[in-house]
Design an enzyme around this catalytic site. Structure first.
Site, mmCIF file in Angstrom:
data_model
loop_
_atom_site.group_PDB
_atom_site.id
_atom_site.type_symbol
_atom_site.label_atom_id
_atom_site.label_comp_id
_atom_site.label_asym_id
_atom_site.label_seq_id
_atom_site.Cartn_x
_atom_site.Cartn_y
_atom_site.Cartn_z
ATOM 1 N N LYS A 187 0.883 -1.171 0.000
ATOM 2 C CA LYS A 187 0.000 0.000 0.000
ATOM 3 C C LYS A 187 0.920 1.220 0.000
ATOM 4 O O LYS A 187 0.859 2.079 0.886
ATOM 5 C CB LYS A 187 -0.923 -0.059 1.240
ATOM 6 C CG LYS A 187 -2.022 0.977 1.274
ATOM 7 C CD LYS A 187 -3.118 0.789 0.242
ATOM 8 C CE LYS A 187 -4.097 1.963 0.279
ATOM 9 N NZ LYS A 187 -5.061 1.919 -0.840
ATOM 10 N N ASP A 219 -5.425 -3.216 -2.059
ATOM 11 C CA ASP A 219 -6.865 -3.131 -2.350
ATOM 12 C C ASP A 219 -7.135 -3.647 -3.756
ATOM 13 O O ASP A 219 -8.079 -4.405 -4.003
ATOM 14 C CB ASP A 219 -7.409 -1.710 -2.137
ATOM 15 C CG ASP A 219 -6.539 -0.617 -2.730
ATOM 16 O OD1 ASP A 219 -5.426 -0.914 -3.211
ATOM 17 O OD2 ASP A 219 -6.979 0.553 -2.719
ATOM 18 N N ASP A 247 -7.253 -15.671 3.553
ATOM 19 C CA ASP A 247 -8.638 -16.072 3.833
ATOM 20 C C ASP A 247 -9.481 -15.864 2.570
ATOM 21 O O ASP A 247 -10.314 -16.700 2.216
ATOM 22 C CB ASP A 247 -9.241 -15.240 4.981
ATOM 23 C CG ASP A 247 -9.103 -15.918 6.343
ATOM 24 O OD1 ASP A 247 -8.088 -16.605 6.544
ATOM 25 O OD2 ASP A 247 -10.007 -15.760 7.181
HETATM 26 MN MN MN Z 1 -5.639 -15.817 9.280
#
Ligand code: MN
Ligand code: IPM
Length: 359
Positions: A187, A219, A247
């Site tokens: 970022k 992002d 995730d």
């Molecule tokens: Mn994790």
């Protein structure tokens, strides 16, 4: 080969999936003529309850004396719901990562053809997606200076040149062994720590002319992963971004219960699923053991035992094809298989391969 493996089952579903991981590990060892001795040690909430420390000194010594650590999961809701708790199970995991110097967390994201429909993304978009997220694991906000009072709190996202260089070297090594495409995720338009990452990466890039390096804001990377996951080959990023992006990556594969990881660095490497301890499922025999079993494949591969790893991957794919699946990925109306049944099926597959092919 002789191997000493420290086994850290932890909390929640940890002990159940770990048992299956160990069973598969021993079945493969037998099949290939290896000798693996295991030593169990406590960590997480289980260790807080017993000795008041989520990563006790004894456990650390057991890990240091081993060739590899097979870790499962830590966490307990009784600590999640208490923001004033002095010690938390997760601190055990972080202490393990820090004390073992595990700065490089390798998280592969792949798809299984028979599970494409389990992803919320369109089949044709994710089919063939195959990338590795290399998450820096011992720096950044997880370990930077922290402060908390009733009105103000902060976490510091600190990185040193040394920390950035060593993780980028790992990432470039992986890229060289794969499709030679590295995406540095940061970022840098906002964060000083990211600007250091980008500066160091730009300095290192010329030393790897065979690898195409590109730079992407986190992002944008989060969006690109959903729009075009096949774009990625190896991505490298800091601790917190890597936690979040992996995730997200599990949605490409179809279940959190399918993603393994390897954490390597200065001392004993640790092999652990990316998922947590899922306390609600504890003892119910419904947790998917495959992320743990695939972590065992990564353990063998770490020692150059690629045939062993390949056999585990073959067995996992075969179990999925045979619909031997835990509930979250079971086909509608399909037979019910639990954690133990999936593990036992894979153990049997590994053992029968031995008699069948002898290869
Ligand atoms: Mn994790
Ligand atoms: C992970 C987990 C851990 C992390 C938690 C349990 C502290 O989410 O391994 O991704 O945030 O690193």
């Amino acid at each position: 080969m002789n191997l000493k493996v420290a086994v850290l089952p932890g909390d929640g579903i940890g002990p159940e999936i770990c048992e299956q991981g160990v069973a598969v590990m021993q079945a493969v060892a037998k099949r290939f003529g290896h000798h693996i001795t295991t030593t169990h040690a406590i960590c997480g909430a289980a260790a807080i309850d017993q000795v008041g420390d989520p990563f006790p000194e004894d456990t650390f010594q057991t890990c240091m004396a081993a060739d590899a650590v097979l870790f499962a999961a830590v966490g307990d809701p009784k600590y999640d719901n208490d923001p004033t708790a002095r010690v938390r199970p997760e601190q055990g995991l972080l202490a393990m990562r820090k004390r073992l110097g595990l700065f490089a967390n390798i998280r592969p994201v792949t798809t299984f053809p028979c599970l494409l429909h389990k992803s919320p993304l369109k089949d044709e978009l994710i089919s063939g997606a195959d990338f590795i997220c290399i998450r820096e694991l011992t720096g950044g906000m997880y370990f930077g200076e922290k402060y908390q009072d009733n009105d103000r709190a902060y976490d510091t996202n600190a990185y040193t040149r040394h920390e950035v260089e060593r993780i980028l070297r790992v990432a470039y090594d992986y890229a060289r062994r794969r499709r030679r495409h590295l995406t540095v995720v940061d970022k840098a338009n906002v964060l000083a720590s990211s600007r250091l990452w980008r500066q160091v990466a730009k300095e290192m890039e010329p030393a790897y002319p065979d690898v195409q390096t590109d730079y992407m804001y986190v992002d944008n990377a989060a969006m690109r992963m959903l729009q075009d996951p096949r774009f990625f080959d190896v991505m490298v990023t800091e601790n917190t971004f890597g936690d979040i992006l992996t995730d997200e990556g599990s949605c490409i594969t179809g279940s959190m219960g399918l993603l393994p990881s390897a954490s390597t660095g200065e001392h004993t490497p640790v092999f652990e699923p990316i998922h947590g301890s899922w306390p609600q499922a504890k003892g119910l025999n419904i947790a998917n053991p495959l992320a743990e079993i695939l972590s065992v494949a990564m353990l063998f591969e770490h020692f150059g035992l690629t045939g062993e790893g390949a056999l585990i991957r073959e067995a996992v794919a075969a179990s999925l094809d045979a619909n031997v699946r835990t509930p979250e990925i079971q086909v509608e109306g399909g037979a019910r298989y639990g954690t133990r049944e999936v593990g036992a099926w894979i153990v049997r597959y590994v053992a029968e391969e031995q008699q069948g092919s002898g290869a």
